[in-house]
Design an enzyme around this catalytic site. Structure first.
Site, PDB file in Angstrom:
ATOM      1  N   HIS A  42       7.525  -5.341   7.974  1.00 24.16           N
ATOM      2  CA  HIS A  42       6.616  -5.465   9.116  1.00 24.16           C
ATOM      3  C   HIS A  42       7.249  -6.448  10.095  1.00 24.16           C
ATOM      4  O   HIS A  42       7.659  -7.543   9.707  1.00 24.16           O
ATOM      5  CB  HIS A  42       5.276  -6.057   8.684  1.00 24.16           C
ATOM      6  CG  HIS A  42       4.498  -5.252   7.690  1.00 24.16           C
ATOM      7  ND1 HIS A  42       3.370  -4.529   8.026  1.00 24.16           N
ATOM      8  CD2 HIS A  42       4.663  -5.059   6.360  1.00 24.16           C
ATOM      9  CE1 HIS A  42       2.877  -3.943   6.946  1.00 24.16           C
ATOM     10  NE2 HIS A  42       3.629  -4.247   5.915  1.00 24.16           N
ATOM     11  N   GLU A  75       0.822  -1.217   0.000  1.00 22.34           N
ATOM     12  CA  GLU A  75       0.000   0.000   0.000  1.00 22.34           C
ATOM     13  C   GLU A  75       0.851   1.260   0.000  1.00 22.34           C
ATOM     14  O   GLU A  75       0.483   2.255  -0.628  1.00 22.34           O
ATOM     15  CB  GLU A  75      -0.928   0.007   1.219  1.00 22.34           C
ATOM     16  CG  GLU A  75      -2.095  -0.971   1.075  1.00 22.34           C
ATOM     17  CD  GLU A  75      -2.749  -1.282   2.412  1.00 22.34           C
ATOM     18  OE1 GLU A  75      -2.578  -0.512   3.372  1.00 22.34           O
ATOM     19  OE2 GLU A  75      -3.434  -2.320   2.472  1.00 22.34           O
ATOM     20  N   VAL A  76       1.928   1.232   0.752  1.00 21.63           N
ATOM     21  CA  VAL A  76       2.770   2.433   0.854  1.00 21.63           C
ATOM     22  C   VAL A  76       4.057   2.172   0.057  1.00 21.63           C
ATOM     23  O   VAL A  76       4.790   1.208   0.328  1.00 21.63           O
ATOM     24  CB  VAL A  76       3.102   2.774   2.320  1.00 21.63           C
ATOM     25  CG1 VAL A  76       3.985   4.017   2.386  1.00 21.63           C
ATOM     26  CG2 VAL A  76       1.824   2.982   3.125  1.00 21.63           C
ATOM     27  N   HIS A 131       9.338  -1.247   3.198  1.00 25.37           N
ATOM     28  CA  HIS A 131       9.237  -1.400   4.652  1.00 25.37           C
ATOM     29  C   HIS A 131       9.121  -2.869   5.021  1.00 25.37           C
ATOM     30  O   HIS A 131       8.602  -3.675   4.259  1.00 25.37           O
ATOM     31  CB  HIS A 131       8.051  -0.609   5.213  1.00 25.37           C
ATOM     32  CG  HIS A 131       6.753  -0.874   4.509  1.00 25.37           C
ATOM     33  ND1 HIS A 131       6.450  -0.304   3.300  1.00 25.37           N
ATOM     34  CD2 HIS A 131       5.685  -1.645   4.847  1.00 25.37           C
ATOM     35  CE1 HIS A 131       5.248  -0.705   2.914  1.00 25.37           C
ATOM     36  NE2 HIS A 131       4.768  -1.532   3.832  1.00 25.37           N
TER      37      HIS A 131
HETATM   38  P1  DGP Z   1       1.808  -2.392   3.175  1.00 24.16           P
HETATM   39  O1  DGP Z   1       0.464  -2.951   2.826  1.00 24.16           O
HETATM   40  O2  DGP Z   1       2.830  -3.494   3.338  1.00 24.16           O
HETATM   41  O3  DGP Z   1       2.255  -1.301   2.255  1.00 24.16           O
HETATM   42  O4  DGP Z   1       1.653  -1.796   4.635  1.00 24.16           O
HETATM   43  C1  DGP Z   1       1.498  -0.441   4.916  1.00 24.16           C
HETATM   44  C2  DGP Z   1       1.313  -0.329   6.405  1.00 24.16           C
HETATM   45  O5  DGP Z   1       1.516   1.011   6.771  1.00 24.16           O
HETATM   46  C3  DGP Z   1      -0.080  -0.709   6.909  1.00 24.16           C
HETATM   47  O6  DGP Z   1       0.058  -1.794   7.818  1.00 24.16           O
HETATM   48  C4  DGP Z   1      -0.598   0.520   7.623  1.00 24.16           C
HETATM   49  C5  DGP Z   1       0.644   1.357   7.813  1.00 24.16           C
HETATM   50  N1  DGP Z   1       0.432   2.784   7.726  1.00 24.16           N
HETATM   51  C6  DGP Z   1      -0.153   3.449   6.710  1.00 24.16           C
HETATM   52  N2  DGP Z   1      -0.154   4.775   6.957  1.00 24.16           N
HETATM   53  C7  DGP Z   1       0.478   4.937   8.144  1.00 24.16           C
HETATM   54  C8  DGP Z   1       0.798   6.068   8.933  1.00 24.16           C
HETATM   55  O7  DGP Z   1       0.519   7.238   8.585  1.00 24.16           O
HETATM   56  N3  DGP Z   1       1.434   5.849  10.112  1.00 24.16           N
HETATM   57  C9  DGP Z   1       1.783   4.593  10.522  1.00 24.16           C
HETATM   58  N4  DGP Z   1       2.397   4.490  11.698  1.00 24.16           N
HETATM   59  N5  DGP Z   1       1.495   3.498   9.802  1.00 24.16           N
HETATM   60  C10 DGP Z   1       0.848   3.671   8.629  1.00 24.16           C
END
Ligand code: DGP
Length: 116
Positions: free
Chosen positions: A105, A98-99, A103
């Site tokens: 997890h 998503e981002v 990253h």
């Molecule tokens: P992925 O689907 O692997 O891209 O996971 C993105 C993750 O990022 C998801 O578990 C939620 C987290 N996330 C999205 N926006 C933010 C934010 O503004 N702050 C934090 N701490 N986490 C976020």
């Protein structure tokens, strides 16, 4: 191509706050805003890269080694090496990313079931 306006780039620039777990010159670790387990930490390199593949192809060996050593450092800090943990990195569309800033997890603190 790397999008400098992705949410993690904004967190790195301190334009958006985060609940920081660990930071040094190469990486930042913070709690996921939408935790999927009792412990859900995200680790990002400060190096601009969209995916795991971009990171491993474009960052130098020192940065890559430091980042992954820091993943272990945070596992130690969270005190979950013995109880266990799961590392996940989603990449690209089929990977469900998503981002668009690479990253990892770190999920722990309970038995991790099947999650995306
Ligand atoms: P992925 O689907 O692997 O891209 O996971 C993105 C993750 O990022 C998801 O578990 C939620 C987290 N996330 C999205 N926006 C933010 C934010 O503004 N702050 C934090 N701490 N986490 C976020």
């Amino acid at each position: 191509m790397y999008d400098k306006n992705n949410i993690f780039a904004k967190i790195l620039r301190k334009e958006i706050p985060c609940d920081k777990v660990y930071e040094d010159e190469v990486s930042l670790f913070f709690n996921d805003v939408n935790p999927q387990a009792k412990i859900h930490v995200l680790g990002i390199p400060k190096f601009p890269c969209s995916t795991f593949s971009e990171f491993t192809k474009n960052a130098n060996n020192e940065i890559i080694t430091s980042f992954f050593k820091n993943v272990q450092l945070v596992i130690n800090k969270l005190n979950v090496e013995k109880s266990g943990y799961r590392l996940i990195t989603n990449s690209g569309e089929d990977g469900g990313q998503e981002v668009a800033h690479f990253h990892i997890h770190i999920l722990a603190g309970e038995k991790i079931g099947i999650i995306k």
